[in-house]
Each structure stands twice: as structure tokens, then as C-alpha cells.
Design a protein around this motif. Structure first.
Motif, PDB file in Angstrom:
ATOM      1  N   LEU A 199       0.837  -1.204   0.000  1.00 37.51           N
ATOM      2  CA  LEU A 199       0.000   0.000   0.000  1.00 37.51           C
ATOM      3  C   LEU A 199       0.876   1.261   0.000  1.00 37.51           C
ATOM      4  N   ALA A 200       1.971   1.221   0.762  1.00 32.33           N
ATOM      5  CA  ALA A 200       2.870   2.383   0.815  1.00 32.33           C
ATOM      6  C   ALA A 200       3.518   2.607  -0.557  1.00 32.33           C
ATOM      7  N   GLN A 201       3.822   1.525  -1.252  1.00 31.13           N
ATOM      8  CA  GLN A 201       4.401   1.656  -2.607  1.00 31.13           C
ATOM      9  C   GLN A 201       3.395   2.326  -3.556  1.00 31.13           C
ATOM     10  N   THR A 202       2.129   1.892  -3.445  1.00 29.99           N
ATOM     11  CA  THR A 202       1.095   2.501  -4.287  1.00 29.99           C
ATOM     12  C   THR A 202       0.960   3.986  -3.956  1.00 29.99           C
ATOM     13  N   ALA A 203       0.921   4.280  -2.647  1.00 32.75           N
ATOM     14  CA  ALA A 203       0.772   5.681  -2.217  1.00 32.75           C
ATOM     15  C   ALA A 203       1.886   6.531  -2.817  1.00 32.75           C
ATOM     16  N   GLU A 204       3.097   6.022  -2.702  1.00 30.50           N
ATOM     17  CA  GLU A 204       4.267   6.746  -3.201  1.00 30.50           C
ATOM     18  C   GLU A 204       4.180   6.984  -4.711  1.00 30.50           C
ATOM     19  N   ALA A 205       3.815   5.913  -5.420  1.00 29.78           N
ATOM     20  CA  ALA A 205       3.756   6.016  -6.891  1.00 29.78           C
ATOM     21  C   ALA A 205       2.716   7.029  -7.328  1.00 29.78           C
ATOM     22  N   LYS A 206       1.671   7.192  -6.519  1.00 34.84           N
ATOM     23  CA  LYS A 206       0.569   8.072  -6.932  1.00 34.84           C
ATOM     24  C   LYS A 206       0.598   9.422  -6.210  1.00 34.84           C
ATOM     25  N   GLY A 207       1.627   9.653  -5.388  1.00 34.79           N
ATOM     26  CA  GLY A 207       1.732  10.944  -4.705  1.00 34.79           C
ATOM     27  C   GLY A 207       0.694  11.127  -3.603  1.00 34.79           C
ATOM     28  N   ALA A 208       0.221  10.015  -3.060  1.00 34.25           N
ATOM     29  CA  ALA A 208      -0.750  10.103  -1.956  1.00 34.25           C
ATOM     30  C   ALA A 208      -0.046   9.735  -0.653  1.00 34.25           C
ATOM     31  N   ALA A 209      -0.755   9.920   0.454  1.00 33.75           N
ATOM     32  CA  ALA A 209      -0.177   9.554   1.755  1.00 33.75           C
ATOM     33  C   ALA A 209      -0.977   8.408   2.365  1.00 33.75           C
ATOM     34  N   LEU A 210      -0.283   7.594   3.138  1.00 36.24           N
ATOM     35  CA  LEU A 210      -0.909   6.498   3.883  1.00 36.24           C
ATOM     36  C   LEU A 210      -0.475   6.657   5.332  1.00 36.24           C
ATOM     37  N   LEU A 211      -1.420   6.976   6.198  1.00 34.32           N
ATOM     38  CA  LEU A 211      -1.061   7.234   7.604  1.00 34.32           C
ATOM     39  C   LEU A 211      -1.865   6.320   8.516  1.00 34.32           C
ATOM     40  N   PHE A 212      -1.223   5.857   9.617  1.00 33.15           N
ATOM     41  CA  PHE A 212      -1.884   4.839  10.447  1.00 33.15           C
ATOM     42  C   PHE A 212      -1.463   4.930  11.914  1.00 33.15           C
ATOM     43  N   GLU A 213      -1.347   6.152  12.427  1.00 33.18           N
ATOM     44  CA  GLU A 213      -0.973   6.321  13.840  1.00 33.18           C
ATOM     45  C   GLU A 213      -1.897   5.507  14.757  1.00 33.18           C
ATOM     46  N   ALA A 214      -3.189   5.464  14.431  1.00 32.33           N
ATOM     47  CA  ALA A 214      -4.168   4.792  15.299  1.00 32.33           C
ATOM     48  C   ALA A 214      -3.992   3.274  15.329  1.00 32.33           C
ATOM     49  N   ALA A 215      -3.211   2.737  14.394  1.00 33.70           N
ATOM     50  CA  ALA A 215      -3.085   1.278  14.313  1.00 33.70           C
ATOM     51  C   ALA A 215      -2.272   0.697  15.470  1.00 33.70           C
ATOM     52  N   VAL A 216      -1.401   1.507  16.079  1.00 25.99           N
ATOM     53  CA  VAL A 216      -0.568   1.010  17.184  1.00 25.99           C
ATOM     54  C   VAL A 216      -0.808   1.884  18.411  1.00 25.99           C
ATOM     55  N   CYS A 217      -1.344   1.287  19.462  1.00 26.78           N
ATOM     56  CA  CYS A 217      -1.592   1.986  20.734  1.00 26.78           C
ATOM     57  C   CYS A 217      -2.565   3.150  20.592  1.00 26.78           C
ATOM     58  N   ALA A 218      -3.451   3.091  19.638  1.00 34.54           N
ATOM     59  CA  ALA A 218      -4.517   4.093  19.473  1.00 34.54           C
ATOM     60  C   ALA A 218      -3.957   5.515  19.597  1.00 34.54           C
ATOM     61  N   GLY A 219      -4.462   6.284  20.554  1.00 30.14           N
ATOM     62  CA  GLY A 219      -4.086   7.710  20.652  1.00 30.14           C
ATOM     63  C   GLY A 219      -2.756   7.970  21.334  1.00 30.14           C
ATOM     64  N   THR A 220      -2.098   6.939  21.803  1.00 27.37           N
ATOM     65  CA  THR A 220      -0.771   7.125  22.411  1.00 27.37           C
ATOM     66  C   THR A 220       0.225   7.245  21.250  1.00 27.37           C
ATOM     67  N   PRO A 221       0.839   8.426  21.077  1.00 31.30           N
ATOM     68  CA  PRO A 221       1.490   8.717  19.780  1.00 31.30           C
ATOM     69  C   PRO A 221       2.876   8.094  19.617  1.00 31.30           C
ATOM     70  N   ILE A 222       2.896   6.790  19.467  1.00 30.52           N
ATOM     71  CA  ILE A 222       4.187   6.107  19.374  1.00 30.52           C
ATOM     72  C   ILE A 222       4.779   6.175  17.968  1.00 30.52           C
ATOM     73  N   LEU A 223       3.945   6.084  16.935  1.00 30.70           N
ATOM     74  CA  LEU A 223       4.520   6.092  15.580  1.00 30.70           C
ATOM     75  C   LEU A 223       5.125   7.456  15.276  1.00 30.70           C
ATOM     76  N   GLN A 224       4.420   8.508  15.673  1.00 32.24           N
ATOM     77  CA  GLN A 224       4.956   9.851  15.440  1.00 32.24           C
ATOM     78  C   GLN A 224       6.249  10.060  16.243  1.00 32.24           C
ATOM     79  N   THR A 225       6.280   9.504  17.433  1.00 32.54           N
ATOM     80  CA  THR A 225       7.491   9.625  18.257  1.00 32.54           C
ATOM     81  C   THR A 225       8.672   8.954  17.557  1.00 32.54           C
ATOM     82  N   LEU A 226       8.439   7.751  17.025  1.00 36.54           N
ATOM     83  CA  LEU A 226       9.521   7.042  16.333  1.00 36.54           C
ATOM     84  C   LEU A 226       9.917   7.771  15.041  1.00 36.54           C
ATOM     85  N   ARG A 227       8.900   8.214  14.297  1.00 35.03           N
ATOM     86  CA  ARG A 227       9.157   8.781  12.964  1.00 35.03           C
ATOM     87  C   ARG A 227       9.758  10.186  13.050  1.00 35.03           C
ATOM     88  N   GLU A 228       9.267  10.984  14.025  1.00 38.69           N
ATOM     89  CA  GLU A 228       9.700  12.387  14.083  1.00 38.69           C
ATOM     90  C   GLU A 228      10.638  12.644  15.260  1.00 38.69           C
TER      91      GLU A 228
END
Ligand code: HSE
Length: 438
Positions: free
Chosen positions: A117-146
């Protein structure tokens, strides 16, 4: 006045309605923070007539969620249908394929199909975001990524399933067995009617595969996660662990081995473990989630909070929506998919730990010698042995023997259990839990 950012929402269960509520309650705040209003333009769900306590009249209604991929005038689609395949996946593939960004809470879909899905997003200039997929509102993905973008991270441990942690904490507090506590958790709404994915470790495995990919910069390898659940743990194991100074927790752990600094082998495991009282995850109680990331410059980072629920999940989804509305969404896994390293699966058999082993055996002469012989032949050294209580009833009814081993490779522990398989002295399959030392 800046143009509104227009959303379609697929799925109006507890999470979808939570998103609608949050967007309505905090509309002014979100407008200010995103720099533009955020509007829901269209929604889709299975049953239009269901009373959700929300007026849906102002939204375009789609019976088919996949139609949101094509509907004119939308800036992004929020997918909260769930399920790794089916309409959720079809919608995500189609929306991204048409260059429309997708925000999702769907851990199974991202763990299993996120790379494609990320490859498709990239090829088409879209974004795929899924912070809620891990620990819901506890912002772990953003912490790791940013927040930790400047760090090398080689180890992530977490308590990623609230249901299992609620059950283990309640067993610890109440001294009750798994089945009794599970029934209570189901009655209180903490556990699903079918709890298999939660207590069997599958839900934590999905989240772990996502964390490992994003934290380590490697391709997601969900199929390689080794998974054991908590179903076989008894109140007596928890009491025994407590006496030894440990808490029992379902720990998800990802470990990266590098060669010349480059990610080479990945180990991902979800299994119940004994944690010493000073381990940061030992104190995580009830349905709380927590992630401990070992980073080279920022040091150990512990982040904890709610890992489920309508409001917490809505919070994460809206964070992703605001990132899109601001135009500052990052690549799905933090870097372009071509930079994600393809790792091999590390050999978990080599990993050493002390183990807690519990046997239920017939109470007759020679049984202890049989256990000791299996340990000896598998080259596992016993540190201590606890035989609890007196046998009541026939010798075949079984008595419990718990062992703590010296450090041994996981493969030797497996070998010892294998040697005892089929033995008429063993009343039920032995339980093995490693002791995490730091
Ligand atoms: N059922 C999960 C849990 C939340 O108990 O943590 C959604 O992944």
C-alpha cells in the motif's frame, strides 16, 4: 478563508462515530491548528438506519465504502472498517491507486499489506497514515518517525494489547484463573466476545510488525513474528512469579541485528514473560499500552497510555488528518519504501535467557528424575525447583512443579519440552516463560 479539507469516512462503528464527534467537538481548535476547516463530506457504513446518536443527514451516504475512493471532491479517506482483507483493503488500494490519501486504524491491514500500500501511495503521490493502528491515541509512531528521527533504534519492547494486560493484571490482583478473569473482562466490555486475536497474541504481533518497520527502517515482516498467547497461564504461575520477584506480562519484542551498521537480521516475538520489578514495563497495569524504545542518543524512551477505545483511537486518526490538511504528511514508514531494508529472520533459538518452566505431572516415584533427565539431555541447568502443595486424588490427577533455569538458549528449552512430549508422566503441556532481565 482557506479551503476546507474534505474527508470521507468508511465505517461508523465506535471508532468512526468517535472521529465524527471529535471533529465536531474540537472543530475550532482543529481549524486553527490545521490552518483550514476540516469537514466530513461523505460517510459509509453497513447499516444506515442504526441509531448512532449522530445526525448523518448532512453527509453524502455511500452504501459501498469503496465508492469513497472515487467520490468527487474528497481530499482523503478515513478507513475504520477493519479486517486485513475485504472492503477495507479494496478501499485503501483503490483510493491510493487514484492518488487519494488514506488514514486508517487497521493494524492487520498495515502489518500484512502496508508495504504494498505504501508503494502505491508513493507512486501516486498520496499519503498512507496509520498512527491509530498502534496503541490508538498514544502517539508512538509519530514519536519514532519524528521525535527520534536522529537516533538509531535497535530494540523495541512493548505491552501492545490492552485486553491481555487487563487480564494478567486482574489475575495478579484477584488470584483468579484465566477463564474466570476473561469472562469478567468480556462482561465489562474489556474483551471481545471472540478474544482469540487479543489473548492469542495476534493483535500485538500486528502492532509489533508495524513498530519494527517504522522504528528500524526495515520492511514489515508480519509473517515472521513468533507468537505465543496468555491462555495457558494460571493464577498459580502468577503467584509463583510474584514470589520470585517478577510480574507476568505479554511482551512484544523486536530486536535488530546489524552488520557493519546495516540492518541484517530481525527478531520479532510476542510471548508472556517474567519481568523484574524494576523493568519499566512491569508496572504497566490494566488495559494500558506501553512501548519502550532503546535509542542510541535519546536513550530509553518509554511512552504509555490508552491503547484502545473510541476516543483515544479518534485522537490518533484526527492527528493524521491534521497532518494531511497541513500538507506535512511523511512517508508511511518514515522513509521511501525503496529505502526500507529487507532483513533476514534472526534465529530465536540462539537467544539466551533464564526460564520459568511449569509442569503438571503425575505424582509418582521417578517423575522428578524424568524431568531432571530431560533438562540434562537438553543441556538446561536448573537453578531452583518448587513443588507446590500436596497431591490430592489419584496420582494421575497431577501435581504442579515449577522450575527456574539458569541461562539457556531458547532452542535447549524447546528441546527439553520436546523430550517430555508423549511422556505418560506429563498431565498437560508444560508452560515456559523467559525472564527478561533488563
Ligand atoms: N483489542 C486491542 C487491545 C485494541 O485489547 O488492546 C485494538 O487493537
Amino acid at each position: 478563508m482557506s479551503e476546507a479539507f474534505r474527508l470521507g469516512i468508511a465505517g461508523l462503528g465506535t471508532v468512526g462515530t468517535g472521529v465524527l464527534r471529535l471533529l465536531a467537538d474540537n472543530a475550532d481548535l482543529l481549524h486553527m491548528r490545521a490552518g483550514r476547516p476540516i469537514e466530513v463530506a461523505a460517510v459509509s457504513a453497513r447499516d444506515r438506519s442504526r441509531d448512532r446518536g449522530i445526525d448523518l443527514a448532512s453527509y453524502t451516504w455511500c452504501d459501498d465504502p469503496v465508492a469513497l475512493a472515487d467520490l468527487d471532491g474528497l481530499d482523503a479517506v478515513v478507513e475504520v472498517i477493519g479486517g486485513s482483507e475485504g472492503p477495507a483493503l479494496t478501499l485503501a488500494e483503490r483510493a491510493l491507486g487514484r492518488g487519494r490519501s488514506v488514514v486508517t486504524a487497521n493494524k492487520a491491514m498495515i502489518a500484512e499489506h502496508g508495504f504494498a500500500l505504501a508503494q502505491t501511495a508513493e507512486a501516486k503521490g498520496a499519503a498512507l497514515l496509520f498512527e491509530a493502528a498502534v496503541c490508538a491515541g498514544t502517539p508512538i509512531l509519530q514519536t519514532l518517525r519524528e521525535g527520534l528521527v536522529g537516533n538509531r533504534i535497535d530494540r523495541i519492547e512493548g505491552i501492545l494489547n490492552g485486553t491481555s494486560n487487563y487480564i494478567l493484571s486482574a489475575m495478579e490482583r484477584q488470584g483468579e484463573d484465566f477463564d474466570a478473569v476473561l469472562s469478567e473482562a468480556q462482561r465489562l466490555g474489556y474483551a471481545e466476545a471472540d478474544p482469540t486475536l487479543d489473548v492469542g497474541g495476534g493483535d500485538a504481533a500486528h502492532k509489533l510488525a508495524i513498530l519494527a518497520a517504522l522504528g528500524f527502517g526495515v520492511r514489515p515482516h508480519f509473517g515472521e513474528v513468533e507468537v505465543e498467547g496468555i491462555q495457558d497461564i494460571r493464577a498459580a504461575d502468577i503467584v509463583q512469579a510474584e514470589r520470585l520477584g517478577y510480574s507476568v506480562r505479554l511482551v512484544a519484542m523486536a530486536d535488530l541485528e546489524r552488520e557493519d551498521g546495516v540492518p541484517a537480521r530481525l527478531l520479532q516475538r510476542v510471548r508472556p514473560c517474567l519481568l523484574p520489578a524494576d523493568h519499566p514495563l512491569a508496572a504497566i497495569d490494566g488495559p494500558t499500552n506501553a512501548v519502550l524504545a532503546q535509542s542510541d542518543y535519546a536513550g530509553p524512551i518509554l511512552i504509555q497510555g490508552a491503547g484502545a477505545g473510541s476516543e483515544s483511537t479518534a485522537s490518533a486518526i484526527v492527528a493524521d488528518v491534521v497532518a494531511l490538511a497541513r500538507g506535512d504528511a511523511r512517508p508511511a514508514f518514515g522513509v521511501p519504501t525503496s529505502s526500507l531494508v529487507q532483513t533476514a529472520c534472526a534465529d530465536s533459538g540462539e537467544r539466551e535467557a533464564r526460564y520459568y518452566l511449569r509442569f503438571v505431572v503425575a505424582d509418582r516415584p521417578g517423575v522428578l528424575a524424568e524431568l531432571a533427565a530431560a533438562m540434562r539431555d537438553a543441556r538446561v541447568s536448573i537453578q531452583s525447583l518448587i513443588q507446590e502443595g500436596e497431591s490430592v486424588g489419584p496420582e494421575e490427577a497431577g501435581i504442579t512443579i515449577a522450575l527456574v533455569t539458569h541461562k539457556a538458549p531458547a532452542r535447549n528449552i524447546r528441546d527439553a519440552r520436546e523430550r517430555l512430549k508423549g511422556s505418560p508422566s506429563i498431565v498437560e503441556p508444560p508452560l515456559a516463560m523467559p525472564i527478561l532481565m533488563d
